[in-house]
Design a protein around this motif. Structure first.
Motif, short mmCIF file in Angstrom:
data_model
loop_
_atom_site.label_atom_id
_atom_site.label_comp_id
_atom_site.label_asym_id
_atom_site.label_seq_id
_atom_site.Cartn_x
_atom_site.Cartn_y
_atom_site.Cartn_z
N PHE A 206 -38.77 -37.74 40.64
CA PHE A 206 -38.29 -37.34 41.96
C PHE A 206 -36.77 -37.43 42.00
O PHE A 206 -36.18 -38.47 41.70
CB PHE A 206 -38.88 -38.26 43.03
CG PHE A 206 -40.38 -38.19 43.11
CD1 PHE A 206 -41.01 -37.20 43.84
CD2 PHE A 206 -41.17 -39.14 42.46
CE1 PHE A 206 -42.39 -37.12 43.92
CE2 PHE A 206 -42.55 -39.08 42.53
CZ PHE A 206 -43.17 -38.08 43.26
N VAL A 207 -36.16 -36.30 42.38
CA VAL A 207 -34.70 -36.19 42.44
C VAL A 207 -34.33 -35.66 43.82
O VAL A 207 -35.01 -34.77 44.35
CB VAL A 207 -34.16 -35.25 41.34
CG1 VAL A 207 -32.65 -35.19 41.37
CG2 VAL A 207 -34.65 -35.69 39.97
N ARG A 208 -33.26 -36.19 44.42
CA ARG A 208 -32.83 -35.69 45.73
C ARG A 208 -32.28 -34.27 45.60
O ARG A 208 -31.61 -33.93 44.63
CB ARG A 208 -31.75 -36.60 46.31
CG ARG A 208 -32.22 -38.00 46.66
CD ARG A 208 -31.07 -38.84 47.19
NE ARG A 208 -31.48 -40.20 47.48
CZ ARG A 208 -31.51 -41.18 46.57
NH1 ARG A 208 -31.14 -40.92 45.32
NH2 ARG A 208 -31.90 -42.39 46.90
N TRP A 209 -32.60 -33.45 46.59
CA TRP A 209 -32.06 -32.09 46.63
C TRP A 209 -30.54 -32.10 46.42
O TRP A 209 -30.01 -31.34 45.62
CB TRP A 209 -32.36 -31.44 47.99
CG TRP A 209 -33.77 -31.08 48.26
CD1 TRP A 209 -34.68 -31.79 48.97
CD2 TRP A 209 -34.43 -29.88 47.85
NE1 TRP A 209 -35.88 -31.13 49.03
CE2 TRP A 209 -35.75 -29.94 48.35
CE3 TRP A 209 -34.05 -28.76 47.12
CZ2 TRP A 209 -36.67 -28.93 48.15
CZ3 TRP A 209 -34.97 -27.74 46.91
CH2 TRP A 209 -36.27 -27.84 47.41
N GLU A 210 -29.88 -32.96 47.18
CA GLU A 210 -28.41 -32.95 47.21
C GLU A 210 -27.81 -33.32 45.86
O GLU A 210 -26.72 -32.85 45.50
CB GLU A 210 -27.92 -33.89 48.30
CG GLU A 210 -28.22 -33.42 49.73
CD GLU A 210 -29.68 -33.61 50.15
OE1 GLU A 210 -30.09 -33.04 51.20
OE2 GLU A 210 -30.42 -34.33 49.43
N SER A 211 -28.51 -34.17 45.07
CA SER A 211 -27.97 -34.57 43.78
C SER A 211 -28.04 -33.43 42.76
O SER A 211 -27.39 -33.48 41.72
CB SER A 211 -28.72 -35.79 43.23
OG SER A 211 -30.05 -35.45 42.89
N LEU A 212 -28.79 -32.37 43.10
CA LEU A 212 -28.87 -31.18 42.26
C LEU A 212 -27.97 -30.07 42.77
O LEU A 212 -27.98 -28.95 42.24
CB LEU A 212 -30.31 -30.67 42.21
CG LEU A 212 -31.33 -31.63 41.59
CD1 LEU A 212 -32.74 -31.11 41.82
CD2 LEU A 212 -31.05 -31.82 40.11
N GLY A 213 -27.19 -30.36 43.81
CA GLY A 213 -26.33 -29.35 44.40
C GLY A 213 -27.07 -28.37 45.27
O GLY A 213 -26.59 -27.26 45.55
N LEU A 214 -28.27 -28.75 45.76
CA LEU A 214 -29.09 -27.89 46.59
C LEU A 214 -29.17 -28.44 48.01
O LEU A 214 -28.84 -29.60 48.26
CB LEU A 214 -30.50 -27.76 45.99
CG LEU A 214 -30.56 -27.21 44.56
CD1 LEU A 214 -31.97 -27.31 44.00
CD2 LEU A 214 -30.07 -25.76 44.53
N THR A 215 -29.65 -27.62 48.93
CA THR A 215 -29.71 -28.03 50.33
C THR A 215 -31.12 -28.37 50.80
O THR A 215 -31.29 -29.01 51.82
CB THR A 215 -29.18 -26.90 51.24
OG1 THR A 215 -30.08 -25.78 51.17
CG2 THR A 215 -27.78 -26.47 50.82
#
Length: 386
Positions: A206-215
């Protein structure tokens, strides 16, 4: 070669169900037959020369056998049939396809129906975990009629409750494969990526959206049409596979275990666009999540992934519980995905310094679509004609 088969829909997935006794006993021949039946491998990713549907959700298979010698009604072996590679991946399982196992068992006479609900216990051979399916029946047959709807499937059907018993450690043997709630995994070319890795029904990172540069507002087609983003997501997934020991290298993870672990992107509730053009409002959400499946974004949310997500949401300290703000007593977990909202319930208990998961429950619909024989030329499987 001709083999009897039943085409079943389980939840948001679809695939061929086989009786184990009808398939070749040689594992290599069996896999070559299944691949040819689906039209794989197909470099054009269309599976036009077979029965596959050209998506990961419609390129799945199930092999069913009697399970009385193991203390269950039937056994279920899941296979994820690759579209463009000669691979039937059995590393993990599929929760959506498992929704059709009980229906298949009733309709094929493998269990005695007990109206109005028939309980079918089956062992998933991929994970060694047991599932109890509560199948609506009438007159000794499955009754598909009902008013229950699930996002990603048009119309309504009978509600099938699925209880996944002790799903923790299904693939790696541990609910938290690394022993930690949060890890920083080194990804070649990207550096350290913060994630939580949880194994319940299937291992997910599980990865946060924001840590991938996504919204978290991105539509499936938007993500799938970005080759650079897909490559980055696969590298993160593959590196996590090395981190938890399911692969020896990122290249090995991509080639041999493309379905395990799966990658899920999670974040706090929000208003976001759905795949059908509508807007999902934040009210009634526990978290906003999407997951990758065989290199593409899942159009809804895999049930095995939902099981793992619900568990991760009620374990304090994970990335998921952090974005959702949930506790072990949260009760229903409502996962907002590209096609709507999926409700799940997960029970977790303290087990020494860690956690155990007695049961996770969810609801699906399922239906028998077609029964007949799959015909594959002997030349495609290397079989010698009788």
């Amino acid at each position: 070669m001709q083999v009897p088969a039943v085409l079943m829909r389980g939840g948001t997935s679809r695939g061929l169900f086989f009786h184990e006794a009808d398939l070749p006993s040689d594992p290599g021949l069996r896999d070559r037959f299944i691949l040819a039946a689906y039209g794989s491998p197909d470099p054009y990713r269309r599976q036009v020369d077979g029965l596959g549907g050209a998506t990961s959700a419609t390129s799945k298979t199930a092999i069913i056998a009697d399970g009385s010698h193991l203390g269950v009604d039937v056994t279920y072996e899941f296979g994820q049939v690759s579209i463009d590679h000669p691979l039937v991946d059995r590393t993990g399982t599929c929760g959506n396809m498992s929704a059709a196992v009980g229906v298949f068992a009733v309709e094929e006479g493998l269990v005695q129906a007990t109206d109005p609900v028939t309980r079918v216990r089956f062992l998933n051979l991929n994970t060694g975990k047991t599932v109890a399916a509560h199948v609506p029946t009438r007159g000794g047959r499955y009754d598909p009629a009902g008013d229950f709807a699930i996002p990603g499937v048009p119309g309504t059907g009978a509600s099938i409750r699925l209880d996944y018993l002790q799903p923790g450690g299904a693939v790696t043997g541990e609910l938290l494969p690394t022993g930690r709630l949060v890890d920083e995994v080194e990804v070649p070319g990207l550096g350290a990526v913060e994630m939580s890795v949880v194994d319940a029904a299937n291992p997910l990172l599980f990865v946060r959206w924001e840590s991938l540069g996504l919204t978290g507002n991105e539509l499936p087609d938007e993500i799938d049409s970005d080759p650079a983003l897909l490559a980055r997501l696969e590298l993160i997934r593959a590196s996590a596979g090395v981190h938890i020991g399911t692969a020896s290298s990122p290249e090995d993870a991509t080639a041999r275990t493309p379905s395990v672990p799966k990658l899920a992107m999670v974040g706090a509730p929000r208003d976001y666009p759905l795949a059908d053009g509508m807007v999902q409002h934040r009210n009634g959400q526990t978290l906003r999540a999407s997951m990758m499946s065989m290199g593409r974004l899942h159009r809804s949310y895999a049930l095995s992934g939902a099981i793992c997500t619900a568990v991760a949401a009620v374990i304090p300290g994970t990335v998921v519980s952090g974005v959702a703000g949930t506790e072990p007593s949260a009760g229903e977990i409502r996962i907002a995905h590209p096609s709507g909202v999926l409700p799940m319930t997960a029970q977790v208990e303290r087990d020494g310094d860690g956690w155990s998961v007695p049961v996770v429950s969810g609801y699906r619909t399922a239906r028998r679509l077609m029964a007949g024989e799959v015909v594959v030329p002997d030349s495609k499987v290397g079989a010698v004609p009788a």
